[in-house]
Design an enzyme around this catalytic site. Structure first.
Site: not given
Length: 119
Positions: A6, A62, A73, A76, A88, A106, A114
């Site tokens: 993540r 890419r 894609c 959210e 994210r 992050y 997080r």
């Protein structure tokens, strides 16, 4: 083994260059910190907060050479009060590393999302 990694980054603005630059920084950090090549990557799911519409984050991957890696894609969920301008990712990779050694990334303002696993 297949592992999921993540990561997130807060970008400066809803601007094509800001989205590509921030996503490039995020993807490069995930790859470097986990000692991966594009051959190790199975797929990457990118999400962007609803306020980011100027470019697809996958374009940055890419440009980094993810030509044969499936990318997608999504938007959210628009939760009121959520951190704005966030890209994210969740990358599925082949790795011999134990789950505890996977480094989630992050960056910038997204470190608040997080703090328990941010590197």
């Amino acid at each position: 083994m297949v592992r999921a990694i993540r990561g997130a980054i807060q970008v400066e603005a809803n601007d094509r260059d800001a989205i590509i630059s921030g996503t490039t920084e995020l993807v490069a950090a995930v790859m470097e910190r986990n000692q991966l090549t594009t051959d190790d990557v199975i797929s990457v799911l990118f999400t962007a907060t609803p306020d980011l519409t100027a470019e697809f984050p996958a374009l940055a991957a890419r440009k980094l050479g993810f030509h044969e890696v499936p990318l997608i894609c999504c938007t959210e969920i628009g939760v009121p009060g959520a951190l704005p301008r966030v890209v994210r990712l969740m990358a599925h990779v082949e790795s011999d590393r134990p789950r505890a050694e996977i480094q989630h990334v992050y960056l910038r303002g997204a470190t608040v999302l997080r703090q328990d696993i941010a590197q």
